[in-house]
Structures are given as C-alpha cells and as structure tokens.
Design an enzyme around this catalytic site. Structure first.
Site, mmCIF file in Angstrom:
data_model
loop_
_atom_site.group_PDB
_atom_site.id
_atom_site.type_symbol
_atom_site.label_atom_id
_atom_site.label_comp_id
_atom_site.label_asym_id
_atom_site.label_seq_id
_atom_site.Cartn_x
_atom_site.Cartn_y
_atom_site.Cartn_z
ATOM 1 C CE1 TYR A 136 -3.661 -2.419 0.516
ATOM 2 C CE2 TYR A 136 -4.649 -0.345 1.180
ATOM 3 C CZ TYR A 136 -4.780 -1.650 0.783
ATOM 4 O OH TYR A 136 -6.029 -2.174 0.645
ATOM 5 C CE LYS A 191 1.314 -17.444 -2.361
ATOM 6 N NZ LYS A 191 0.402 -18.611 -2.466
ATOM 7 C CG ASP A 223 -2.699 -20.038 -1.089
ATOM 8 O OD1 ASP A 223 -2.171 -20.000 0.039
ATOM 9 O OD2 ASP A 223 -2.235 -20.717 -2.024
ATOM 10 C CG ASP A 247 -8.246 -4.312 1.537
ATOM 11 O OD1 ASP A 247 -9.178 -3.788 2.166
ATOM 12 O OD2 ASP A 247 -8.163 -4.289 0.291
ATOM 13 C CG ASP A 251 -13.991 -6.349 2.401
ATOM 14 O OD1 ASP A 251 -13.751 -5.631 3.386
ATOM 15 O OD2 ASP A 251 -14.411 -5.906 1.317
HETATM 16 C C1 IPM Z 1 -10.442 -0.707 3.889
HETATM 17 C C2 IPM Z 1 -10.680 -0.100 2.531
HETATM 18 C C3 IPM Z 1 -9.492 0.798 2.188
HETATM 19 C C4 IPM Z 1 -8.271 -0.097 2.114
HETATM 20 C C5 IPM Z 1 -9.664 1.643 0.936
HETATM 21 C C6 IPM Z 1 -10.903 2.504 1.002
HETATM 22 C C7 IPM Z 1 -8.456 2.502 0.663
HETATM 23 O O1 IPM Z 1 -10.885 -1.087 1.594
HETATM 24 O O2 IPM Z 1 -10.295 0.054 4.865
HETATM 25 O O3 IPM Z 1 -10.412 -1.928 3.980
HETATM 26 O O4 IPM Z 1 -7.971 -0.681 1.063
HETATM 27 O O5 IPM Z 1 -7.576 -0.211 3.123
HETATM 28 MG MG MG Z 2 -11.023 -3.054 2.406
#
Ligand code: IPM
Ligand code: MG
Length: 364
Positions: A136, A191, A223, A247, A251
């Site tokens: 990042y 990884k 993975d 990240d 999710d």
């Molecule tokens: C998160 C989001 C952010 C990230 C974006 C909005 C930059 O997806 O906080 O998970 O990738 O970290």
């Molecule tokens: Mg995210």
C-alpha cells in the site's frame, strides 16, 4: 476535556455518523466533538480529500470517528485527489499501524450468513491488520516504459511490497497481547512460500512469539487462509497479517457473519490515539435513502470509548443497548428477515438511544 474529531465523509457516511453522534450524546459524558469534511465531500468544498484543516483537527483529537469515503463519480480524478486518499493519508500521517477488525456473528443474526448456521454460530474472530506498510505504501511505485521483463519497451506499472523488522515486530506484539485477552491463539497469515517480504514476516512473528510462550502460534499461507475462513471459520481466533492480505481477508471474514453493516473497526497508533470506523464502505447506491445500518458506526463509537477515551463502562452501555435492540427484533434492510421488524437508519439510532436512556433510568 477529550476531543473527538468527527469525519462523516461520503455516501452513507453522514447518515450513519449522525446516529453514532446521537448515541454518544445520550451518554451525557463531557466531550468536545468537532466535525470536518473528508473524502469526496472535502474535495468538493476544499479541492482536496484530506484538507490541511481536517488533518490538523485529526492530529489534535484524542480519537477520530470516521464514516466512509468514496463515490464512483470521483473514479476519474487523478489518484492523489480521490476520496480513498483521505483514509490512507490519515493512516499514514497519524501512524495508525494497528487495525482491529472483529468479525462477530451475533446470535440473533446467525441466519443472515451465506454459510450454514452451524458453521458460524458463535463466531468471534479478531483480524489484526498491519495498516501503514506493505504494498500500500512501499516506494518506488508508478508507471513507466518497461526496462526489461516479458515486454521490454511496453507501458508497465509497478508497486513495491516491503516490510521492515520493527514494523513486523510491533504488530506482532499487538496480536500476541490481544490473544492473551482471548483464547491464547494467533494465526499469522503470510505468503512466505513465494515472497521475500513475507518470509521476513514469518521469521519475525516467530521470534516475537517466543516472548509469549502462553500463546499458541501457527502460520498459514494466505490462499489457504482464504479457504479455511469459509470452510471452518471458528478454528480461527486472532489472525495477524499484512496490509494487503488483511484488506482482503477482513472483507471475507466480515461477510461470513452475514452482516458487514454490524462490524466496527479501530486503527491505533503507538500513542493509543485511534480512528474508529465501520468495516463497510460508503455504499453510494443507498446513500440518502435512510436505510443504511448505523450499528457498525455506533459499535465503532463504543470501541473508541474503550480504546482511546478511557470510558469502558460507556462502551459496555452502547454494546448492551445494541444487543437489546437486536433482541427486540429491530433490523435495518441489510439484516432483515421474516419475523423481524424492518427499521430505517434513524429509527435504529433512536432505538439504541432509548435502550441507553431507559437503562440509565433503571440504574438511577
Ligand atoms: C479498507 C478499505 C481501504 C483499504 C480503501 C478505502 C483505501 O478497503 O479500509 O479496507 O484498502 O484499506
Ligand atoms: Mg477493504
């Protein structure tokens, strides 16, 4: 007096943050709350997603309550002006390296998951994501004419994945300390079979782990971790990983609970200053309709009270009020199912406030 910077942002951000502010006010504690624009909203008003004045307010505050940023209408702006740069800039400027993303399956919402109820009933995972390093933020990055590779002379783009030993050490300590307060287990996701960066990650996490003999550490390739999360999520407790893998996995883990609209998050720096935001995004498709679920933001406010504002009892009050409204059967559209009562954003916030104030009266 403790100061809270309130940054509502874009999309559903302002609606859900308004409910969290309402809940904070209902606690009748003394805080100084100050709002400022961020993301696309700030681009509109100040020409930049993270204006100087907003950054200054955030730096001076004890805690930041953040809504969400982003809207498709800004996709064509140059990268430095896109709303996402606001959250990345805050993380970087404030050094918010430790990101806590709990994935909890609330008992009343077991049926909201896409997985079978028995796989996720009682699920309680804590993903700890390193937030200021990795691909990042690694330099160099950019676009250029390829000097070599498969297509020399062609247009190419590149990013740099990197972690230093101290960056890995400090996030590892955070994970082991968090595990001590839970079930003494850490899974480090890497990884290392392919990437140098994550071989160092694995080596350093292993070394730090020797200082925590009471905590069981295991390592998993990313993975496989993605697969195990949907196969047997309850096998995980604390998961620690880098920025990019965190990240993605956070999710995935959030969706397991069937209710990304319920999950708060905290991002802390070394001074305990923190940014608190819902795990979900700005959802521009439903913005302004009054149907977004404010509970993730309300629960983020609870995390803020506990981690940055030294008010653990107030945090408990919010969390039990949320349990109470769920038990009452109140549900926003994202978690609604047969036999429950569908409510809007504001009604949900009002119900949490009512639960808090009623309990205060009972106690008094
Ligand atoms: C998160 C989001 C952010 C990230 C974006 C909005 C930059 O997806 O906080 O998970 O990738 O970290
Ligand atoms: Mg995210």
């Amino acid at each position: 007096m403790k100061k809270i910077a309130v940054l509502p942002g874009d999309g559903i951000g302002p609606e859900i943050v308004a409910e969290a502010v309402k809940v904070l006010n209902a606690l009748e504690l003394e805080f100084d709350m100050e709002a400022a624009p961020v993301g696309g909203a700030a681009y509109e008003s100040h020409g930049h997603p993270l204006p100087e004045s907003t950054l200054k307010l955030a730096q001076e505050a004890d805690a930041i309550l953040f809504g969400a940023v982003g809207d498709w209408k800004y996709d064509k702006l140059e990268r430095a002006l896109r709303p996402e740069q606001a959250i990345l800039g805050l993380r970087k400027h404030l050094g918010l390296f430790a990101n806590f993303r709990p994935a909890i399956c609330y008992e009343q919402l077991t049926h909201a998951s896409s997985l079978k109820p028995e796989l996720i009933a009682g699920l309680d995972i804590l993903i700890i994501r390193e937030l200021t390093g990795d691909i990042y933020f690694g330099q160099p990055r950019g676009r250029r004419t390829a000097p070599d590779g498969h297509f020399p002379g062609a247009e190419e783009a590149f990013d740099t994945m990197r972690y230093s030993r101290p960056e890995i050490e400090r996030i590892a300590h955070i994970a082991f300390q968090a595990a001590r307060k839970r079930s003494q287990r850490v899974t480090s996701v890497d990884k290392s079979n392919v990437l140098e960066t994550f071989q160092l990650w694995k080596d350093v996490v292993t070394e730090v782990g020797q200082q925590y003999p009471d905590v069981a550490l295991d390592h998993m390739y990313v993975d496989n971790a993605a697969m195990q999360l949907v196969r047997a999520p309850k096998k995980f407790d604390v998961v620690v990983t880098g920025n990019m893998f965190g990240d993605i996995l956070s999710d995935e883990a959030a969706m397991l609970t069937g209710s990304i609209g319920m999950l708060p998050s905290a991002s802390l720096n070394e001074r305990g200053q923190g940014l608190y935001e819902p795990s979900h995004g700005s959802a521009p498709d439903i913005a302004g309709q009054g149907i977004a679920n404010p509970l993730a933001t309300i629960l983020s406010a609870a995390m803020m009270l506990r981690f940055s504002l030294d008010q653990p009892q107030a945090a408990d009050r919010i969390e039990s009020a949320v349990q109470h409204v769920l038990a009452q059967g109140l549900r926003t559209a994202d978690i609604h199912s047969d036999g429950t009562t569908k409510v809007g954003t504001r009604e949900m916030g009002d119900a949490v406030v009512a639960a808090i104030t009623t309990k205060t009266i009972t106690k008094g």
